[in-house]
Each structure stands twice: as C-alpha cells, then as structure tokens.
Design an enzyme around this catalytic site. Structure first.
Site, PDB file in Angstrom:
ATOM      1  CB  SER A  32      10.085 -48.280  15.527  1.00 19.87           C
ATOM      2  OG  SER A  32      11.569 -48.252  14.841  1.00 19.87           O
ATOM      3  CE  LYS A  44      13.091 -51.212  14.810  1.00 24.55           C
ATOM      4  NZ  LYS A  44      13.328 -49.658  14.306  1.00 24.55           N
ATOM      5  CB  SER A  93      13.164 -45.809  15.008  1.00 24.44           C
ATOM      6  OG  SER A  93      12.048 -45.322  14.745  1.00 24.44           O
TER       7      SER A  93
END
Lengths: 491, 486
Positions: free
Chosen positions: A155, A80, A179
């Site tokens: 996210s 990420k 997330s």
C-alpha cells in the site's frame, strides 16, 4: 550539483550538506520542484509541504552551522499519508479523513527530522494501508515510474513511486503484510520491514496493530540502514516498542555474505498463484550470487507459509474492524447524514470508506463475532503461533531466508481490481514475516524481460536487521541493480 | 405457589472509579465538574495514530482493593477491546479486561445480626476505562432540538469492576454489601467512593427461585441504579415482579431492565436476543499486564490495618462491644480519631466510644462521619470524659459542655472554670442539702419508707435542683439512702 545529489543516494546528499557543499534549503527547493513533477506525472504525492520543508531545512542549516553531526542532513523525505506529520493533512487515503490535519509528528517522523530529514510531502497509499496496488486509495491510483500503465505496488505505492522517480531519495511507508517491501520490489527499491516493535507505532494510523511497522524505502541499502537507525528505539508512547538500544546497522554493513548461512525457501516455487518466470530466474540467480559471495546456501522449509494468507486475512481484518471503529464522523473527519445517530454512522462510514476497507471491516467483524470467534480469529492466532515456530526451527539451520518479495513484477493497472483474492496473493511472500514479527528486507536484483524491477526478500530472526542488511548489501553490490534508473524519473 | 414462596438470588457488579491523578491510558487529569471537553487529549479522544499507555498507579490502586478483599492476583492479566459504537466512546471500543482479569476470588464480609462475619464471595475484579458522558436533553437555545452533546472529560478514567458471586439473599444484604464495599475502597484509599459524582456505580443481577431450592432461576440485569437506596428499591421491585410472575404461572425472561427512579419500577431495555456482541479480543496495543511478586508484595505491605481487623482489635483490646467497634470503624479517619482520643485518655475507651457514637456523631451529617470531620479534636473529648471520670462534673453537665466546646473551641477544663461548673462533692454541704429536702418532704418520705424505694430518683432531683445541678449524683444518692433508710 543539487540535481546530481537528488539522483544519487541519500547518504551522499547528507554528506554534501554536512560538508557545506550545498545547503539544505537549496536541496529542499529542488526536491519540492521534483515532487511537484512526480505528483503530476505519477500521482505519488497527495500534498506537498513547502512550509514545513523550508522551516525544517532552515533548521538543518542552522544545526549544521553549529556543528551538529546530522546523519541525514537535509535529506528530503516523503511520508506515507497514514503517518502523522504535525500540521499536515493525514487522510490515510480515505475520504472519511478528508480535511483532517495531524496535531503532532509520528515518533518515526520526529526522529528522522531530528536526524536532519526535511519533509517535502505526504504520499498516496491504499486506503488505510489496505491493498497491494495503490488502487484502493480515495484520491486516485499511482503510476509506476518504470511503466506508467502499471501499478507501483501497495500500500506504500506513493512513497515507492516518489523515491523511484528520484523526487526524493528517501521515503517512509508502513508495512502490515508487505506494504513497504512489495512496492519496493515493484519500483526497484530497498524496503525494510523491521522486527515488530523496533520502530514505534505512535503516529501511524492503525490498520492491524499487531502487524503494523513503519519502514524506509530507499535506493540503496546504506540509505535504508541510515534511515532505519534513526527511526528505531523504544518509545514511551508505544507500549509495544522494543526496549533496549537497537543494534548497530551501519558498522557491519560491508561485512559481506562470507560465513553466513542463507536458506532458500523451498515453498517459494510452488506458491499458490504461481511464480513469474523472470522472478523464478532472478530467485535462482540471487541464490547463486550469494553463494559466490561466500554464503552457505541451502534449501530450507517453512511448511506453514502456505497458511499465511488465510491467517493474515483473519487476524489483520479482525484488528482493522476494531481499529477503524473510531472513524464514525462524530469528532473529526467527514461527518455525513441527516437525522439520528444511526443515520450519522451509516452515512459517514458508508460514504467515507471505500469498498476494500468495507470488505475487510466485514471480514474482521465476522471473524470476531460470537459463535465464530474461536473458529476464525482464535484458530488464526493459533496457526500464527505455529508459523512463528516453523520460522524458529528454520532459523536453526540458517541466518536468513531468501525468497522473492512478490511473485511477479509490477502488474498493469486495473488487472486485479476485480478479483480481491488474486490481489491478496500478491502478498504471499511478505505476509509470513509480518505474522511472525520478523524483520525482512526487499532488495532489487535486476530487471525482468519487460524492463520491470524484480526484488528479492531476506527474512531473519527477531533483531537480525544487521545481518539482513549486510546480506542485502552483498546482493546489491553483486547485482548492480541500484544503478537502474526508471524511464519516468523526474528532474 | 404463592409469591412469598420465592427467594431472591442477587449478584452485584460495582464500577468503582480509582482516585488516580491521571487517566488510565493517557496523561489527562481526572477531574469532576470541569467545563466540558477540557480534560481531553488526542489519546482519550481516539485520534488517528495515538496509542494507549497504561497508568501503573491505577494498577496499584486496583491491587489495593484486590488484596484488601483477599483476591488472588493474576501474575498475567490481559486488556481486551469491548467493541461497540456510541458517541461517548471515542475509539469505538472500551479497553477492559475479560477472559483474564487482574484478580479473582476474594470476599467482602457482611456482619450478621449476631456479630459474626458472613463473606460475600467475589468472582473477579478487573480494570477498565470509563466512557464519556452523553447529554440528550440539552438546555441551551443555540443547540438544535433533538441533538445530543458529548463530554469526553470522563473518557479514559480508570475504573475497577467488582463482580460478586450470586451470594446476596435480600435487598438489605445488597445494601449492606455496598456500604461495606464503599467503606473498604475508601479505607484503602483506592477510591473516593462518591456515588453522587459517579465514583461508584452499580448494576444488579437478580433471579428468584422456590424458597429452599438450589437451582438458580432466570436472571435479569437491572441497570441505572444511581444510589444505594435505588439499588434496594429496584431489587425489592424486581423480586416482587418476578415472584408474582412465577406465582401466576408465568416465566421470567432473561433480559436487561432499566430502573426508573420516578416510579420505583423497572422496565425492559433489551432482551437476551438483542444482547450486544462485543467481539472481545486482546488489545494488540497493550502487552500482557504482568504483576510480579515484588509489585504485589509492596502494595500488600502498604495496606493499612483493614476495617474488620481493626474493629476486632478494638473490641478485644479495649473491651468495646463488637457493634460499637464496627461503628467506630465506619471510616478510617473516624477510627483514627477514636484511637487518638483513647491515647489521650486511656482509662475509659468505652466511655469515649459512647460519647463519640451517641453524642458527637449525632450532631454531624454522614459525609462528615465518613470523612472523619468531627467538630472536636479527639484530645478535647478525652479531656471532657476525664472530668466525668474523676467526678469533677456530671454527665448531664458534660452534655451541656460538649455543645459549648464545639462552639467555642475551648477545652472542658477552661469552660468548667469559666462557668463554675465544678461538681459539688463536699459531703458536709451535700448532707445539709439532703437534710433540708427530706425535712420539707414528709409525704414523699413516707411513700419511700412505705416500700416504694424507686422514688429515690425524685429526691436526687430535688437535691440537684437545690445545688444548681452541680451536686455529684452518686454521692447524693448514697447520702439520701443513709438518711431515708435510717
């Protein structure tokens, strides 16, 4: 063979590399090719890292040749974009970090690489991890490989979409209020939010420091356990990392649900915003399935879960308002504005941050401001303590609490962007464990009537990852959901 | 009410840099005067993803000051974030302590004119990190006019803030407090205490009230006090300003004012309404700081004998006047020097103190006194005083010798031998010299015998002159009286 290995779980791929059936270098090339396709198809990757991947793969092949037993030998990894990888850009999905490259690896990345992982790229995310749909990133939305008109969740949506699309068998994300778990659920993956402090935060671009944890996204429980094992353990660079050796996650993974007590969260059915019909059905089915596997299943109540969303949006935004102060255009990232210092700050931050980030900075600044501090931040911290106590009491009667990860399957792109409150409710089931610092696993349990994945969450006491993963494995085995393959998978 | 009907109430906040090897939350070295932005790392630059890790050595040094001032050390204290934007504050917040400081209570004693100690109470001592430095007037051609430069070498340097209660009653007391606080932090080796390098920085809170009343007036904070002399000067000005204001029927506004070195006056910086909202909250990157009994006790056990205790001991055990004992304890190296001299010549500690305080210290700058850089080994002074005490040389000769000893590095005995300075104590020889002086000075003898016996000094001088200064003055005195009083 390589294509088959990339379609399968990470632990089998690692075994093949360890046994010399395939070289890490070949796997890396194939994964880079798939990642390029996934980037094109879903926008899951922001940037690919062929140089890093090739160097790391060559290193893995050398170490395998010298007899090192690498648990994750040659496993392609997506990271990420709010997690530092040496030499790669880290924007955390924000314009304000455009052009910024990290100097060193996050601890969790370094550990996965030491375990044999090969970083193939950085994945899209909501800006600074703030969002539940991956629509808040500066670099465009991510499409769900199960249905390109729908969100992958957020996210860590890019990481989830990359693994779901079979570009890589493993990715890491960060979970502040859900997330990792929510995109895992929306993309049909296993996602783990570890006990707070289990995985060091060094190298994670901080959103809310008392909540942030990195965790794996994988297609099987075993893969998630392997990755989490590698990531866990104390770190001298993170004062909040848990001391002492982390528990063994692998030896008891197949122990089954026999003799374990599972509490079914009583508050789940009446959750604010409602529960999707298919999710409610899957919730009941999962409880039955655990009972059939030998678990003692009974309802359990955690009364203050209903307060979790307001508490979270005070605590997390307060910390974020401070954590994001360093992005001022002075030392790195995008500097904007001509004229005096005030103009530099105003322009850099006004143009650098997106609307959701600004909203949360304002909320958090307000929650900490003189005259409101006690009523908002102070009271939220008190309720947070009470919520943790509710969990402690609930865990007197059970070993794990079962509830849906998300109140609904993946929703259409754009359907919630105009209504932040309805978006915030997407985290209604994931936020409580974050606030209480508890470990939680999201495991896929099957598809909705529209063919979208549904995930269930198991929450346990601090340090109970072995139990949670064993239960998740029992669910995985009984549901067979790990075999589901999205139509958007790449090859 | 006239302006002199008001009395000041003063409290000081002193920032004191701890002498650690590395910064408070990262491994960067603490340096002064290094090229800009060379002692920095991702942590003190506030890069994305980095985390602070507490330097426990800094805590130990803070504990030394806390214990030396008799503070209560909190077993659990909390680092908080003080949020504000400034380019020399890389993270956009300073890690400090706020609601739960490391230590509370305690005192720094002042010495009153009568020698008694008067405590200045401390409210708190807390740990925090320093900011970097901004340069607004840039001397280089290649930097556009109007721009500012930032040096972050200092960012993250460990500080303690020492806050007094409003216990100081005059600018002189404030000055005295600072001198004694500086002595203490140096004495316990917590800080080098150099104001010119910014190791000690001071803000003052001052208010005035009608003399003899108890209620506190409206306080004003004065910043930019870069030396102890500035503190005194700024307070004098501020007290006069506030007193005049009240005397003319005005009111004091609660505000922060800046001291301007040039004019010696203060000017408004920001009012109470413009005060910053720092939005303090506990730093979630750092756990609670726990100082258990073992840690606290080990620091306490490692503290040296403290200055006032040492001065009292020297006064009591060596018979020094209290004021001299305090002067000898100006700094720990100086006190060590003195005690080494006493060890080498134990029979005359007072003489050693006199020679040290009035002869040696007068020859060296204050920085050397503080550092105990005495241009003479303590054993050398002991040797010199021993020769006075045993009558080998006179005090006058000794003064001359002292300079020679410093210059040549030679001992007193060596120089006495070289220069033939041994004091003349042979009674027969001196008697002759006395007789000769008396014989050629009939007028002076008559004056003396007429009752003006104080003129004995003139005769002593004549005898000393006749003997090239070597005559033992005490013996000459006795012999003269024998002759003149006969």
């Amino acid at each position: 063979m390589i294509e088959g290995l990339l379609d399968g779980p990470a632990h089998e791929l690692a075994a093949a590399v360890r046994d010399g059936r395939v070289r890490a270098a070949e796997v890396a090339e194939a994964a880079l090719r798939r990642a390029a396709k996934a980037k094109e198809a879903h926008g899951s990757f922001l940037v690919l890292s062929p140089e890093t991947a090739r160097a790391q793969a060559a290193d893995v092949d050398r170490r395998i040749a010298s007899g090192e037993p690498l648990p994750l030998a040659g496993v392609p990894l997506a990271v990420k974009d709010n997690i530092n990888v040496a030499g790669l850009p880290t924007t955390a999905g924000s314009r304000i970090l455009a052009g910024f490259a990290s100097a060193d690896d996050a601890t969790c990345v370094a550990r996965l690489v030491a375990g044999g992982c090969v970083v193939v790229g950085k994945t899209s995310c909501d800006e600074f991890g703030m969002g539940s749909s991956n629509e808040n990133g500066a670099w465009g939305p991510v499409r769900n490989p199960w249905d390109p008109t729908r969100v992958p969740g957020g996210s860590s949506g890019g990481s989830a979409a990359a693994v779901a699309a079979r570009a890589v068998p493993l990715a890491i994300g960060t979970d502040t209020g859900g997330s990792v778990r929510q995109p895992a659920a929306l993309c049909g993956l296993v996602g783990v939010k570890p006990t707070y402090g289990r995985v060091p935060r060094y190298g994670l671009v901080a959103f809310a420091s008392s909540l942030d944890q990195a965790g794996p996204l994988a297609r099987t429980v075993r893969d998630a356990a392997l990755a989490l094992s590698a990531m866990s353990g104390p770190d001298p660079r993170d004062s909040t990392s848990l001391q002492g050796a982390p528990p063994d996650l692998l030896s008891g993974l197949e122990r089954g649900a026999e003799g374990l007590r599972v509490g079914v969260l009583a508050e789940a059915e009446g959750a604010e915003g409602g529960l999707h019909r298919d999710v409610a059905a899957a919730f009941r089915r999962t409880a039955d399935l655990l009972r059939a596997a030998g678990a003692a299943v009974a309802p359990v109540s955690v009364p203050r879960v209903a307060l979790a969303i307001p508490v979270y949006y005070l605590v997390a935004t307060a910390e974020a308002s401070s954590n994001l102060s360093r992005f001022d255009g002075v030392r790195y990232g995008a500097r904007q504005g001509e004229g005096d210092l005030g103009e530099l700050y105003r322009a850099s931050r006004s143009r650098g941050f997106g609307p959701e980030v600004k909203r949360r900075i304002l909320l958090g600044t307000f929650a900490l401001s003189a005259g409101y501090h006690d009523a908002y931040y102070g009271r939220a911290q008190k309720v947070r303590g009470l919520l943790a106590r509710d969990f402690s009491e609930a865990f007197l009667a059970c070993d794990a609490i079962l509830c849906p990860t998300s109140p609904e399957p993946a929703f259409p792109l754009g359907s919630k962007t105009g209504d932040p409150l309805s978006m915030y409710l997407a985290d209604v089931f994931t936020v409580p464990a974050s606030l209480a610092g508890l470990p939680a696993v999201s495991v896929p349990v099957g598809l909705s009537s529209e063919g979208l994945p549904i995930g269930m969450q198991l929450v346990g006491t601090a340090g109970s990852e072995p139990t949670l993963l064993a239960l998740a494995r029992a669910v995985e085995k009984a549901s067979g959901a790990a075999a589901d393959r999205p139509p958007g998978a790449v090859r | 009410m006239p302006a002199d009907a008001y009395e000041p109430v003063i409290g000081l906040e002193v920032h004191c840099q701890l002498r650690t090897r590395t910064k408070l939350f990262c491994p960067c070295p603490v340096v002064f005067g290094a090229p800009a932005n060379t002692a920095v790392c991702p942590v003190c630059l506030g890069y994305p993803g980095v985390l602070p890790v507490l330097n426990r050595e800094a805590v130990s040094l803070a504990l030394r000051v806390a214990l030396a001032t008799g503070c209560t050390v909190r077993e659990r204290s909390v680092f908080e974030r003080k949020n504000y934007f400034y380019p020399d504050l890389p993270k956009g917040y300073q890690i400090s302590q706020y609601q739960r400081p490391l230590a509370v209570g305690g005192a720094v004693p002042l010495v009153r004119a009568d020698g008694a100690l008067r405590p200045v109470r401390l409210e708190r001592i807390h740990l925090e990190e320093d900011a970097g430095k901004s340069m607004h007037e840039v001397p280089w051609d290649d930097v556009p006019t109007g721009s500012s430069l930032v040096d972050l070498n200092r960012a993250g340097t460990p500080l303690i803030e020492i806050v007094t209660e409003p216990d100081l009653a005059s600018p002189e007391e404030a000055y005295d407090y600072l001198v004694r606080l500086r002595r203490l932090v140096r004495w316990v080796e917590a800080s080098d205490g150099n104001m010119e390098e910014g190791s000690l920085r001071c803000d003052a809170n001052v208010s005035v009230r009608p003399r003899g009343t108890a209620a506190l007036g409206t306080k004003v904070e004065v910043k930019n006090l870069n030396s102890f002399a500035h503190v005194r000067k700024a307070l004098e000005h501020e007290i006069a300003r506030q007193s005049d204001l009240l005397a003319r029927g005005g009111t004091v506004v609660q505000e922060t004012r800046l001291f301007e070195t040039g004019s010696g006056t203060t000017r408004p910086m920001r009012s109470k309404e413009e005060a910053m909202d720092y939005r303090y909250f506990p730093d979630p990157d750092l756990g609670v700081l726990v100082v258990d009994d073992a840690w606290r006790d080990s620091v306490a056990a490692s503290l040296p004998e403290l200055p006032d205790a040492r001065a009292s001991r020297l006064a009591a055990s060596l018979g020094l006047p209290a004021a001299d004992a305090q002067l000898v304890c100006l700094s720990r190296p100086l006190a060590d020097w003195y005690e080494a001299a006493v060890a080498a010549h134990p029979s005359n500690p007072k003489g050693l103190a006199n020679w040290l305080l009035s002869e040696l210290l007068a020859r060296i700058p204050d920085a050397d006194r503080q550092a105990g850089r005495i241009p003479l080994a303590p054993e050398r002074l002991a040797g010199l005083v021993a020769r006075i005490d045993d009558g080998t040389i006179s005090g006058k000769i000794a003064k001359e010798l002292l300079g020679a000893m410093i210059e040549s590095g030679k001992g007193a005995d060596e120089l006495i031998a070289e220069r033939g300075l041994v004091q003349l104590s042979d009674e027969g020889l001196l008697r002759e010299a006395v007789s000769s002086v008396v014989a050629r000075s009939p007028e002076q003898v008559a004056t003396y015998r007429g009752g003006k016996t104080a003129t004995i000094g003139w005769f002593v001088g004549q005898v000393l002159k006749a003997t090239g200064g070597k005559a033992n003055p005490a013996l000459v005195n006795r012999l003269l009286r024998e002759v003149l009083d006969a």
